[in-house]
Design a protein around this motif. Structure first.
Motif, PDB file in Angstrom:
ATOM      1  N   ILE A 316       0.370   4.606   4.827  1.00 50.12           N
ATOM      2  CA  ILE A 316       1.646   4.256   5.700  1.00 50.12           C
ATOM      3  C   ILE A 316       2.120   2.565   6.153  1.00 50.12           C
ATOM      4  O   ILE A 316       2.841   2.587   5.738  1.00 50.12           O
ATOM      5  N   GLY A 317       0.853   1.758   5.939  1.00 48.49           N
ATOM      6  CA  GLY A 317       1.945   0.502   5.905  1.00 48.49           C
ATOM      7  C   GLY A 317       2.556  -0.334   4.043  1.00 48.49           C
ATOM      8  O   GLY A 317       3.801  -0.806   4.552  1.00 48.49           O
ATOM      9  N   GLY A 318       1.482   0.338   3.342  1.00 48.81           N
ATOM     10  CA  GLY A 318       2.448   0.507   2.659  1.00 48.81           C
ATOM     11  C   GLY A 318       4.073   1.119   2.127  1.00 48.81           C
ATOM     12  O   GLY A 318       5.101   0.564   1.650  1.00 48.81           O
ATOM     13  N   LEU A 319       3.537   2.496   2.282  1.00 49.47           N
ATOM     14  CA  LEU A 319       4.918   2.985   2.370  1.00 49.47           C
ATOM     15  C   LEU A 319       6.164   2.506   3.472  1.00 49.47           C
ATOM     16  O   LEU A 319       7.486   2.364   2.579  1.00 49.47           O
ATOM     17  N   SER A 320       5.813   1.951   4.812  1.00 45.86           N
ATOM     18  CA  SER A 320       6.563   1.787   5.651  1.00 45.86           C
ATOM     19  C   SER A 320       7.593   0.505   4.715  1.00 45.86           C
ATOM     20  O   SER A 320       8.901  -0.319   4.460  1.00 45.86           O
ATOM     21  N   ALA A 321       6.120  -0.422   4.080  1.00 43.75           N
ATOM     22  CA  ALA A 321       7.710  -1.960   3.379  1.00 43.75           C
ATOM     23  C   ALA A 321       7.918  -1.314   2.372  1.00 43.75           C
ATOM     24  O   ALA A 321       9.162  -2.172   2.029  1.00 43.75           O
ATOM     25  N   LEU A 322       7.625  -0.263   0.906  1.00 43.04           N
ATOM     26  CA  LEU A 322       8.773   0.049   0.185  1.00 43.04           C
ATOM     27  C   LEU A 322       9.792   0.550   1.212  1.00 43.04           C
ATOM     28  O   LEU A 322      10.759   0.213   0.517  1.00 43.04           O
ATOM     29  N   GLY A 323       9.802   0.798   2.496  1.00 41.40           N
ATOM     30  CA  GLY A 323      11.182   2.102   2.976  1.00 41.40           C
ATOM     31  C   GLY A 323      12.015   0.006   3.367  1.00 41.40           C
ATOM     32  O   GLY A 323      13.128   0.155   2.773  1.00 41.40           O
ATOM     33  N   VAL A 369       3.028   0.812  -8.260  1.00 43.29           N
ATOM     34  CA  VAL A 369       3.228  -0.249  -7.920  1.00 43.29           C
ATOM     35  C   VAL A 369       3.830  -1.094  -7.664  1.00 43.29           C
ATOM     36  O   VAL A 369       4.346  -2.096  -6.921  1.00 43.29           O
ATOM     37  N   SER A 370       5.311  -0.229  -7.120  1.00 41.23           N
ATOM     38  CA  SER A 370       5.600  -0.573  -6.474  1.00 41.23           C
ATOM     39  C   SER A 370       5.815  -0.603  -4.885  1.00 41.23           C
ATOM     40  O   SER A 370       6.630  -1.473  -3.742  1.00 41.23           O
ATOM     41  N   VAL A 371       5.046   0.679  -4.069  1.00 46.65           N
ATOM     42  CA  VAL A 371       4.397   0.340  -3.067  1.00 46.65           C
ATOM     43  C   VAL A 371       3.497  -0.957  -2.795  1.00 46.65           C
ATOM     44  O   VAL A 371       3.736  -1.766  -1.769  1.00 46.65           O
ATOM     45  N   LEU A 372       2.677  -1.353  -3.985  1.00 49.19           N
ATOM     46  CA  LEU A 372       2.364  -3.123  -3.425  1.00 49.19           C
ATOM     47  C   LEU A 372       2.072  -3.910  -3.371  1.00 49.19           C
ATOM     48  O   LEU A 372       2.652  -4.797  -3.566  1.00 49.19           O
ATOM     49  N   ILE A 373       3.821  -4.080  -4.292  1.00 47.59           N
ATOM     50  CA  ILE A 373       4.440  -5.417  -4.615  1.00 47.59           C
ATOM     51  C   ILE A 373       5.319  -5.299  -3.595  1.00 47.59           C
ATOM     52  O   ILE A 373       5.361  -6.078  -2.891  1.00 47.59           O
ATOM     53  N   LEU A 377       4.845  -8.250  -0.387  1.00 47.33           N
ATOM     54  CA  LEU A 377       5.966  -9.115  -0.079  1.00 47.33           C
ATOM     55  C   LEU A 377       6.347  -8.790   1.405  1.00 47.33           C
ATOM     56  O   LEU A 377       6.330  -9.855   1.591  1.00 47.33           O
ATOM     57  N   ASP A 378       5.612  -8.063   1.750  1.00 46.21           N
ATOM     58  CA  ASP A 378       6.219  -7.756   3.116  1.00 46.21           C
ATOM     59  C   ASP A 378       4.827  -8.395   4.385  1.00 46.21           C
ATOM     60  O   ASP A 378       5.194  -9.491   4.942  1.00 46.21           O
ATOM     61  N   GLN A 382       8.669 -12.028   3.045  1.00 42.49           N
ATOM     62  CA  GLN A 382       9.904 -12.042   1.717  1.00 42.49           C
ATOM     63  C   GLN A 382      10.453 -10.607   2.070  1.00 42.49           C
ATOM     64  O   GLN A 382       9.779  -9.134   1.318  1.00 42.49           O
ATOM     65  N   ALA A 383      12.105 -10.034   2.057  1.00 41.68           N
ATOM     66  CA  ALA A 383      12.569  -9.309   1.857  1.00 41.68           C
ATOM     67  C   ALA A 383      12.751  -8.837   0.330  1.00 41.68           C
ATOM     68  O   ALA A 383      12.167  -9.370  -0.514  1.00 41.68           O
TER      69      ALA A 383
END
Length: 399
Positions: A316-323, A369-373, A377-378, A382-383
């Motif tokens: 959930i944290g990764g999805l939120s960070a991607l959001g 990969v975008s979720v992990l990146i 960053l989160d 970093q934005a």
């Protein structure tokens, strides 16, 4: 005039987490749906992208794509875009900005979105939505943002009329099928020149001619974004506990309409139903019209998921960070399609026995990969690079 019309509620840390989590979770999750939809179009150089002669497992994949993905991803994007306009305006109001200053910020941001969209389409991918949403954002800022609740109910009326239209088209289609509509016509899929271009320069020239027309066809999605604005005024995703019943009904009805409306086209795409040309055209009309209801349906599901999360874990944290970095995630996907799938680069879609399977695997992998990146960053506070650029262009170097 404030846009914050929802009643305040008391709440401790859990309610505060809900307000932050649900919109970001929706934006991060929607990028998977968008990836699955776009990759099929890139692999088959068409819109919608599909294998017109599927065999074996590809039949089932075609079916699922038409039921859950095609014409069902960008309505999520549209709902969240309208929601985000109100969120941004609300933050500006809270900082003490005047309505004129808020309007100026939103207009600058949306003008730059149009510029981003033009660059995105020219350099990477014809199916850009940023430009169209920038135009929609300008209209919404000038015409809709500061309106009262009664005016915003027009959005609900328009959705009700759309539902009636879908029922009428569905009834006509059922009548035609019961009356006999034999044939072997595949679903029409428009060829996209830029996706089949032999070199990068040729693809760029094609995209320059394709982008304006694509943008024009997307602008009417303002009706979907308007529903997002209506929802944001009531803090439906920030306070899902207060709106649990509404979210539940929206998830069931929205996805129900999308699935039932998409069923005829899905059956034809899988090769399990055979009809004539005129009937396939009617099926696609029903498929596209019902697809808009998947937008609020999917968003409601994300809101209900957020309601059950008291402490976000890695997923959930990764999805939120991607959001929170959805613009960067969206552009990252287009870069990946160009590198991995274009005929003049790696062309991975043509290197294996099933282009459909290959494309879907690549879509999921790129999204992961975008979720992990985003998660990395989160952790570094970093934005995303696109968010940084858009913010500086909107607010200036100190923004």
């Amino acid at each position: 005039m404030s846009i914050d019309t929802a009643p305040r509620t008391s709440g401790g840390p859990v309610r505060h987490a809900e307000r932050a989590l649900a919109p970001d979770l929706a934006r991060g999750s929607m990028l998977l749906i968008i990836a699955l939809a776009n990759v099929a179009g890139v692999v088959f150089a068409g819109e919608p992208g599909l294998d017109t002669t599927p065999e074996g497992a590809d039949r089932g994949l075609n079916f699922l794509l038409f039921e859950l993905v095609h014409a069902r991803g960008y309505p999520v994007f549209a709902v969240m875009f309208g929601y985000g306009i109100v969120q941004l305006a609300r933050r500006q109001d809270a900082s003490g900005a005047t309505p004129k200053q808020v309007r100026s910020v939103l207009l600058r941001r949306n003008v730059w979105l149009v510029v981003f969209g033009f660059a995105h389409a020219t350099l990477l991918y014809y199916g850009d939505f940023l430009g169209a949403y920038g135009i929609v954002g300008i209209v919404m800022t000038l015409v809709l943002l500061r309106r009262g609740d009664k005016f915003h109910r027009i959005a609900l009326v328009l959705w009700a009329l759309s539902a009636v239209e879908i029922l009428v088209v569905g009834a006509i289609l059922v009548s035609r099928l019961l009356g006999g509509s034999d044939g072997s016509a595949p679903l029409p899929s428009g060829h996209v020149d830029s996706l089949a271009a032999p070199d990068y320069f040729a693809s760029m020239l094609d995209r320059l001619s394709e982008w304006p027309m694509h943008t024009v066809t997307v602008v009417p999605f303002i009706i979907i974004a308007w529903l997002g604005m209506w929802a944001a005024r009531r803090r439906i995703l920030e306070e899902p506990a207060r709106h649990k019943t509404l979210l539940t009904w929206t998830a069931v009805c929205g996805l129900g309409v999308a699935i039932v409306g998409g069923l005829p086209a899905a059956l034809v795409s899988a090769g399990w139903l055979h009809v004539d040309d005129s009937t396939t055209g009617l099926m696609l009309l029903l498929h596209g019209g019902s697809g808009m209801f998947a937008g609020p349906g999917y968003v409601a599901i994300f809101g209900l998921i957020a309601l059950r999360v008291t402490r976000p874990g890695p997923v959930i944290g990764g999805l939120s960070a991607l959001g929170q970095r959805s613009l960067s995630g969206y552009l990252f996907q287009s870069m990946a399609w160009l590198i991995l799938l274009a005929p003049f680069t790696l062309a991975l879609g043509d290197r294996f026995s099933s282009p459909t399977v290959t494309g879907l695997i690549i879509a999921v992998a790129v999204w992961l990969v975008s979720v992990l990146i985003a998660r990395l960053l989160d952790r570094r506070k970093q934005a995303g690079p696109a968010e940084i650029a858009l913010r500086r262009l909107t607010y200036g170097p100190r923004g």
